[in-house]
Motif scaffolding. Structure first.
Motif, PDB file in Angstrom:
ATOM      1  N   ARG A 282       0.861  -1.176   0.000  1.00 20.65           N
ATOM      2  CA  ARG A 282       0.000   0.000   0.000  1.00 20.65           C
ATOM      3  C   ARG A 282       0.896   1.223   0.000  1.00 20.65           C
ATOM      4  O   ARG A 282       1.842   1.298   0.796  1.00 20.65           O
ATOM      5  N   HIS A 283       0.593   2.169  -0.854  1.00 21.09           N
ATOM      6  CA  HIS A 283       1.428   3.363  -0.911  1.00 21.09           C
ATOM      7  C   HIS A 283       1.381   4.139   0.403  1.00 21.09           C
ATOM      8  O   HIS A 283       2.315   4.864   0.732  1.00 21.09           O
ATOM      9  N   SER A 284       0.318   3.980   1.152  1.00 17.87           N
ATOM     10  CA  SER A 284       0.172   4.690   2.418  1.00 17.87           C
ATOM     11  C   SER A 284       0.951   4.043   3.550  1.00 17.87           C
ATOM     12  O   SER A 284       1.016   4.593   4.651  1.00 17.87           O
ATOM     13  N   CYS A 285       1.562   2.882   3.298  1.00 20.37           N
ATOM     14  CA  CYS A 285       2.299   2.162   4.339  1.00 20.37           C
ATOM     15  C   CYS A 285       3.720   1.902   3.882  1.00 20.37           C
ATOM     16  O   CYS A 285       3.941   1.514   2.731  1.00 20.37           O
ATOM     17  N   ARG A 286       4.691   2.093   4.753  1.00 21.47           N
ATOM     18  CA  ARG A 286       6.088   1.909   4.366  1.00 21.47           C
ATOM     19  C   ARG A 286       6.512   0.451   4.341  1.00 21.47           C
ATOM     20  O   ARG A 286       7.585   0.116   3.852  1.00 21.47           O
ATOM     21  N   TRP A 287       5.666  -0.453   4.852  1.00 25.05           N
ATOM     22  CA  TRP A 287       6.028  -1.862   4.932  1.00 25.05           C
ATOM     23  C   TRP A 287       5.240  -2.699   3.937  1.00 25.05           C
ATOM     24  O   TRP A 287       4.154  -2.319   3.502  1.00 25.05           O
ATOM     25  N   ILE A 288       5.762  -3.871   3.601  1.00 23.42           N
ATOM     26  CA  ILE A 288       4.962  -4.872   2.905  1.00 23.42           C
ATOM     27  C   ILE A 288       3.883  -5.319   3.876  1.00 23.42           C
ATOM     28  O   ILE A 288       4.171  -5.630   5.035  1.00 23.42           O
ATOM     29  N   VAL A 289       2.629  -5.361   3.439  1.00 19.45           N
ATOM     30  CA  VAL A 289       1.543  -5.632   4.379  1.00 19.45           C
ATOM     31  C   VAL A 289       1.028  -7.071   4.306  1.00 19.45           C
ATOM     32  O   VAL A 289       0.290  -7.499   5.202  1.00 19.45           O
ATOM     33  N   GLN A 290       1.413  -7.805   3.269  1.00 15.82           N
ATOM     34  CA  GLN A 290       0.882  -9.161   3.129  1.00 15.82           C
ATOM     35  C   GLN A 290       1.750  -9.952   2.169  1.00 15.82           C
ATOM     36  O   GLN A 290       2.390  -9.386   1.278  1.00 15.82           O
ATOM     37  N   GLY A 291       1.762 -11.280   2.331  1.00 15.18           N
ATOM     38  CA  GLY A 291       2.460 -12.145   1.387  1.00 15.18           C
ATOM     39  C   GLY A 291       3.542 -12.987   2.038  1.00 15.18           C
ATOM     40  O   GLY A 291       3.954 -12.742   3.176  1.00 15.18           O
ATOM     41  N   ILE A 292       4.016 -13.991   1.292  1.00 14.70           N
ATOM     42  CA  ILE A 292       5.024 -14.919   1.792  1.00 14.70           C
ATOM     43  C   ILE A 292       6.100 -15.121   0.733  1.00 14.70           C
ATOM     44  O   ILE A 292       5.793 -15.317  -0.451  1.00 14.70           O
ATOM     45  N   ILE A 293       7.362 -15.078   1.164  1.00 13.85           N
ATOM     46  CA  ILE A 293       8.498 -15.371   0.300  1.00 13.85           C
ATOM     47  C   ILE A 293       9.192 -16.623   0.819  1.00 13.85           C
ATOM     48  O   ILE A 293       9.435 -16.754   2.022  1.00 13.85           O
ATOM     49  N   ASP A 294       9.526 -17.544  -0.081  1.00  9.76           N
ATOM     50  CA  ASP A 294      10.368 -18.693   0.249  1.00  9.76           C
ATOM     51  C   ASP A 294      11.741 -18.458  -0.370  1.00  9.76           C
ATOM     52  O   ASP A 294      11.856 -18.281  -1.587  1.00  9.76           O
ATOM     53  N   LEU A 295      12.765 -18.461   0.464  1.00  7.78           N
ATOM     54  CA  LEU A 295      14.133 -18.292  -0.010  1.00  7.78           C
ATOM     55  C   LEU A 295      14.885 -19.596   0.242  1.00  7.78           C
ATOM     56  O   LEU A 295      14.995 -20.045   1.384  1.00  7.78           O
ATOM     57  N   THR A 296      15.383 -20.204  -0.840  1.00  6.53           N
ATOM     58  CA  THR A 296      16.152 -21.438  -0.733  1.00  6.53           C
ATOM     59  C   THR A 296      17.606 -21.143  -1.048  1.00  6.53           C
ATOM     60  O   THR A 296      17.919 -20.593  -2.115  1.00  6.53           O
ATOM     61  N   VAL A 297      18.502 -21.478  -0.117  1.00  5.41           N
ATOM     62  CA  VAL A 297      19.939 -21.292  -0.298  1.00  5.41           C
ATOM     63  C   VAL A 297      20.593 -22.659  -0.106  1.00  5.41           C
ATOM     64  O   VAL A 297      20.624 -23.191   0.998  1.00  5.41           O
ATOM     65  N   GLY A 298      21.128 -23.227  -1.214  1.00  2.60           N
ATOM     66  CA  GLY A 298      21.672 -24.576  -1.115  1.00  2.60           C
ATOM     67  C   GLY A 298      20.576 -25.543  -0.725  1.00  2.60           C
ATOM     68  O   GLY A 298      19.536 -25.619  -1.376  1.00  2.60           O
ATOM     69  N   ASP A 299      20.756 -26.261   0.391  1.00  2.00           N
ATOM     70  CA  ASP A 299      19.739 -27.201   0.857  1.00  2.00           C
ATOM     71  C   ASP A 299      18.924 -26.640   2.011  1.00  2.00           C
ATOM     72  O   ASP A 299      18.202 -27.367   2.679  1.00  2.00           O
ATOM     73  N   LYS A 300      19.033 -25.322   2.256  1.00  3.43           N
ATOM     74  CA  LYS A 300      18.282 -24.702   3.348  1.00  3.43           C
ATOM     75  C   LYS A 300      17.198 -23.786   2.787  1.00  3.43           C
ATOM     76  O   LYS A 300      17.342 -23.202   1.717  1.00  3.43           O
TER      77      LYS A 300
END
Length: 275
Positions: free
Chosen positions: A225-243
Motif C-alpha cells: 500500500r502506498h500509504s504504508c512503508r512496509w509490505i503488508v501481506q504475502g510470503i516469500i520462500d528463499l532457498t539457499v543450497g539445501d536450506k
C-alpha cells in the motif's frame, strides 16, 4: 498524470523493508537469516534505481534538462540528457556524488543510467529498458538490464538479466528476476497517489555473497500500500543450497513485524530498510 513510480517503484521501494533484525539472540539464529536479509537488501538497490528513473522521467521529455539541488532536492549533481531514436525516448542520467532528498535512503550515487522508453505507462503499449555504466550506490557497483513491459490492463512484467552487485569489500551478488506487478486499487483516482495498492508475484535466482546459489520465490503474492512503508501481506520462500527460509508479512496490517521460519523454528522480526 499519475507518477509512473506508482506502478513500478512504490512497491519495489518498499521491498527494501524486507531486510530485518531478529528479536531473537544472534546465537539462536541460523546463518540463512542473515543471507535472507542480504537478499532483500540487493532488491532494495535495484528498486532505489527504479525510484530514480521514475522521478527523472516525470521532469519532461521535450529537451535536455540539468537537475541539481534546487530542482528536485538533494546534494551533489544529477544531469539528464534526452534524445530520440525514432519513437523511443532515450534518457542518459549522470550522477556525481548525488544524494536524493526525496528518497528514504541517504545513498550516494555516481555513474550513468541509460533509460530507453517506448510508449506511456497508461497506454496499451509500454516498455522501458534500464542499463548501467559504471554506476554505483554507496560505492557498490550496479550492473544488469532491467525491462518493464505492459502485458495487460494494470499489469506489468518486470525482468532483470545479468544483474550483479559488486560490494565495496569485493564480494558479489548476482540476480535474475521474473516478476509480475499488478495495480489492484487506486487506478481510478489518478491524482491521489495514497490510495494505491499493488501485488507482486514471481521469482529471482542467482549466487549470493557467500558463493551459494539461491532461489527467491514469492509463494503468496506480496501486497503493498502506498500509504504504508512496509509490505503488508504475502510470503516469500528463499532457498539457499539445501536450506530454506520462509518470510511471512502477515494479512494486511500496516506494521513493521514479519515472521521468519527456518528449520521449523519461527522468529518474530522487525523490518528495516537496506542501507
Amino acid at each position: 498524470m499519475k507518477r509512473t513510480s506508482l506502478i513500478f517503484a512504490t512497491g519495489l521501494m518498499m521491498m527494501a523493508a524486507i531486510g530485518f533484525a531478529s528479536c531473537q539472540k544472534d546465537d539462536e539464529q541460523d546463518p540463512i537469516i542473515t543471507q535472507a536479509a542480504e537478499d532483500s537488501d540487493v532488491d532494495s538497490y535495484y528498486d532505489d534505481v527504479m525510484t530514480e528513473v521514475d522521478e527523472l522521467t516525470l521532469v519532461g521529455d521535450s529537451k535536455d534538462s540539468q537537475m541539481m539541488y534546487a530542482t528536485l532536492g538533494g546534494q551533489g549533481k544529477r544531469t539528464r540528457k534526452t534524445s530520440w531514436d525514432g519513437i523511443c525516448r532515450i534518457d542518459s542520467v549522470t550522477y556525481e556524488n548525488f544524494i536524493n532528498a526525496n528518497s528514504r535512503y541517504e545513498r550516494v550515487k555516481n555513474g550513468l543510467i541509460v533509460i530507453r522508453t517506448y510508449g506511456r505507462y497508461n497506454e496499451a503499449e509500454f516498455e522501458r529498458t534500464i542499463t548501467f555504466k559504471n554506476f554505483t550506490i554507496n560505492g557498490n557497483l550496479i550492473e544488469g538490464t532491467k525491462v518493464i513491459r505492459k502485458t495487460a490492463e494494470h499489469e506489468y512484467q518486470i525482468t532483470l538479466t545479468n544483474g550483479k552487485i559488486t560490494f565495496t569489500d569485493g564480494t558479489t551478488y548476482t540476480r535474475t528476476i521474473e516478476r509480475t506487478r499488478t495495480w489492484v486499487a487506486g487506478y481510478d483516482t489518478p491524482y491521489n497517489i495514497w490510495d494505491d495498492v499493488y501485488t507482486l508475484e514471481g521469482s529471482a535466482t542467482g549466487v549470493n555473497r557467500q558463493g551459494n546459489t539461491y532461489t527467491h520465490q514469492i509463494k503468496s503474492a506480496l501486497m503493498f500500500r502506498h500509504s504504508c512503508r512496509w509490505i503488508v501481506q504475502g510470503i516469500i520462500d528463499l532457498t539457499v543450497g539445501d536450506k530454506q527460509v520462509s518470510i511471512d508479512y502477515g494479512n494486511g496490517e500496516c506494521d513493521s513485524l514479519a515472521y521468519v521460519t527456518v528449520n521449523g523454528k519461527t522468529y518474530e522480526v522487525k523490518l528495516r530498510g537496506g542501507k
